[in-house]
Structure formats: structure tokens, C-alpha cells
Design a protein around this motif. Structure first.
Motif, PDB file in Angstrom:
ATOM      1  N   PHE A  21      51.884  -1.992   9.384  1.00  0.00           N
ATOM      2  CA  PHE A  21      51.467  -0.892   8.868  1.00  0.00           C
ATOM      3  C   PHE A  21      52.461  -0.023   8.266  1.00  0.00           C
ATOM      4  N   ILE A  22      53.847  -0.177   8.762  1.00  0.00           N
ATOM      5  CA  ILE A  22      55.131   0.495   8.539  1.00  0.00           C
ATOM      6  C   ILE A  22      55.431  -0.202   7.140  1.00  0.00           C
ATOM      7  N   PHE A  31      58.523  -8.135   7.793  1.00  0.00           N
ATOM      8  CA  PHE A  31      59.494  -7.481   8.700  1.00  0.00           C
ATOM      9  C   PHE A  31      60.151  -8.565   9.475  1.00  0.00           C
ATOM     10  N   MET A  32      61.098  -8.393  10.269  1.00  0.00           N
ATOM     11  CA  MET A  32      61.846  -9.368  11.122  1.00  0.00           C
ATOM     12  C   MET A  32      62.898  -8.499  12.031  1.00  0.00           C
ATOM     13  N   ASP A  33      62.876  -9.224  13.051  1.00  0.00           N
ATOM     14  CA  ASP A  33      64.073  -8.596  14.194  1.00  0.00           C
ATOM     15  C   ASP A  33      65.395  -8.853  13.550  1.00  0.00           C
ATOM     16  N   LEU A  34      66.044  -7.563  13.615  1.00  0.00           N
ATOM     17  CA  LEU A  34      67.517  -7.630  13.161  1.00  0.00           C
ATOM     18  C   LEU A  34      68.477  -8.253  13.948  1.00  0.00           C
ATOM     19  N   GLU A  35      68.140  -8.469  15.181  1.00  0.00           N
ATOM     20  CA  GLU A  35      69.138  -9.408  16.281  1.00  0.00           C
ATOM     21  C   GLU A  35      69.042 -10.787  15.512  1.00  0.00           C
ATOM     22  N   ASP A  36      67.734 -11.192  15.437  1.00  0.00           N
ATOM     23  CA  ASP A  36      67.259 -12.863  14.874  1.00  0.00           C
ATOM     24  C   ASP A  36      67.965 -13.018  13.596  1.00  0.00           C
ATOM     25  N   VAL A  37      68.156 -12.183  12.614  1.00  0.00           N
ATOM     26  CA  VAL A  37      68.781 -12.188  11.536  1.00  0.00           C
ATOM     27  C   VAL A  37      70.063 -12.702  11.956  1.00  0.00           C
ATOM     28  N   GLN A  38      70.846 -11.836  12.552  1.00  0.00           N
ATOM     29  CA  GLN A  38      72.332 -12.029  12.983  1.00  0.00           C
ATOM     30  C   GLN A  38      72.466 -13.720  13.791  1.00  0.00           C
ATOM     31  N   PHE A  39      71.446 -13.789  14.681  1.00  0.00           N
ATOM     32  CA  PHE A  39      71.646 -15.013  15.580  1.00  0.00           C
ATOM     33  C   PHE A  39      71.537 -16.351  14.432  1.00  0.00           C
ATOM     34  N   ALA A  40      70.753 -16.008  13.439  1.00  0.00           N
ATOM     35  CA  ALA A  40      70.346 -17.392  12.639  1.00  0.00           C
ATOM     36  C   ALA A  40      71.264 -17.318  11.474  1.00  0.00           C
ATOM     37  N   GLU A  47      66.215  -5.804  -0.311  1.00  0.00           N
ATOM     38  CA  GLU A  47      64.704  -5.330  -0.725  1.00  0.00           C
ATOM     39  C   GLU A  47      63.751  -6.093  -0.138  1.00  0.00           C
ATOM     40  N   GLY A  48      62.533  -5.415   0.354  1.00  0.00           N
ATOM     41  CA  GLY A  48      61.578  -5.919   0.821  1.00  0.00           C
ATOM     42  C   GLY A  48      61.343  -6.163   2.240  1.00  0.00           C
ATOM     43  N   VAL A  49      62.364  -5.590   3.015  1.00  0.00           N
ATOM     44  CA  VAL A  49      62.258  -6.096   4.492  1.00  0.00           C
ATOM     45  C   VAL A  49      62.282  -5.013   5.441  1.00  0.00           C
ATOM     46  N   LEU A  50      61.450  -5.039   6.289  1.00  0.00           N
ATOM     47  CA  LEU A  50      61.733  -3.862   7.526  1.00  0.00           C
ATOM     48  C   LEU A  50      62.176  -4.592   8.763  1.00  0.00           C
ATOM     49  N   ALA A  78      54.692   9.009  13.008  1.00  0.00           N
ATOM     50  CA  ALA A  78      54.166  10.263  12.623  1.00  0.00           C
ATOM     51  C   ALA A  78      53.973  10.290  11.366  1.00  0.00           C
ATOM     52  N   ASP A  79      54.675   9.376  10.557  1.00  0.00           N
ATOM     53  CA  ASP A  79      54.333   9.430   8.845  1.00  0.00           C
ATOM     54  C   ASP A  79      52.859   8.466   8.806  1.00  0.00           C
ATOM     55  N   LEU A  80      52.595   7.845   9.783  1.00  0.00           N
ATOM     56  CA  LEU A  80      51.190   7.000   9.781  1.00  0.00           C
ATOM     57  C   LEU A  80      50.066   7.713  10.377  1.00  0.00           C
ATOM     58  N   GLY A  81      50.575   8.809  11.049  1.00  0.00           N
ATOM     59  CA  GLY A  81      49.475   9.581  11.588  1.00  0.00           C
ATOM     60  C   GLY A  81      49.220   9.138  13.389  1.00  0.00           C
ATOM     61  N   VAL A  82      50.038   8.342  13.832  1.00  0.00           N
ATOM     62  CA  VAL A  82      49.984   7.865  15.077  1.00  0.00           C
ATOM     63  C   VAL A  82      50.692   8.685  16.096  1.00  0.00           C
ATOM     64  N   ALA A  83      49.869   9.277  17.050  1.00  0.00           N
ATOM     65  CA  ALA A  83      50.380   9.953  18.121  1.00  0.00           C
ATOM     66  C   ALA A  83      51.049   9.384  19.441  1.00  0.00           C
ATOM     67  N   ILE A  84      52.190   9.287  19.729  1.00  0.00           N
ATOM     68  CA  ILE A  84      52.655   8.639  20.994  1.00  0.00           C
ATOM     69  C   ILE A  84      52.409   9.549  22.021  1.00  0.00           C
ATOM     70  N   GLN A  85      51.698   9.085  23.177  1.00  0.00           N
ATOM     71  CA  GLN A  85      51.614   9.763  24.369  1.00  0.00           C
ATOM     72  C   GLN A  85      52.325   9.219  25.553  1.00  0.00           C
ATOM     73  N   HIS A  86      53.256  10.211  26.212  1.00  0.00           N
ATOM     74  CA  HIS A  86      54.236   9.682  27.027  1.00  0.00           C
ATOM     75  C   HIS A  86      53.702  10.003  28.405  1.00  0.00           C
ATOM     76  N   GLN A  87      53.302   8.983  29.460  1.00  0.00           N
ATOM     77  CA  GLN A  87      52.789   9.297  30.789  1.00  0.00           C
ATOM     78  C   GLN A  87      53.847   9.262  31.626  1.00  0.00           C
TER      79      GLN A  87
END
Length: 92
Positions: A21-22, A31-40, A47-50, A78-87
Motif C-alpha cells: 500500500f505504501i 519493496f525489500m528489506d534493507l538488511e537483505d540488500v546488504q547481505f546479498a 528509483e522505484g524501491v521501498l 497516517a498518510d494511508l489513513g491507518v490508525a495504530i492502536q497501542h494496547q
């Protein structure tokens, strides 16, 4: 194509769940995990990657190399309109 973005949030904060969604919101292809990029041993794509990370210092360094600000998960949701609830978890 949109400039790549580094997304920071603690483990379990929803980075992976909301990544598609982001990406769509910011015009990113994947999208990809930043740590996986370094590991690989891959290079960061400007451009084009989250890039997802739970390390603030690593995320800031990558964002600096990409020339983009680091986005925090709370702001992205918040930009997506998703509210996070902390319990609070009670013990007793």
C-alpha cells in the motif's frame, strides 16, 4: 519513476504488512528489506524501491546515500489513513 524511499519502524510495526500500500501511495514498484540488500551485496537502487528497516542508524545512512529523507512507519500509515492502536498488557 519515483525516487526510492527508506521506511523505518520497529520490528512488528507493520512495515511488511502495509508495504504494498505504501509503494502504491508513493509510486514505487517494489519493496525489500534493507538488511537483505546488504547481505546479498546488492547496490541500493535510487528509483522505484521501498526499503524496509528496523535499524534507525542503518536507515538514515541508506537514506543519505539515496539522497532521500527516511520515512517513519507511523507517518506512512497516517498518510494511508491507518490508525495504530497501542494496547497495554496488564499482568495480574
Amino acid at each position: 519513476m519515483a525516487k526510492s524511499i527508506v521506511l523505518f519502524g520497529r520490528q512488528g510495526s507493520g512495515k511488511g504488512i502495509y508495504a504494498e500500500f505504501i509503494c502504491a501511495k508513493h509510486g514505487l514498484k517494489t519493496f525489500m528489506d534493507l538488511e537483505d540488500v546488504q547481505f546479498a551485496g546488492e547496490r541500493l537502487r535510487r528509483e522505484g524501491v521501498l526499503y524496509l528497516t528496523c535499524s534507525r542508524s542503518y536507515g538514515e545512512r541508506a537514506a543519505g546515500l539515496l539522497g532521500t529523507p527516511m520515512l517513519e512507519i507511523g507517518k506512512a500509515l497516517a498518510d494511508l489513513g491507518v490508525a495504530i492502536q497501542h494496547q497495554e498488557v496488564g499482568h495480574g
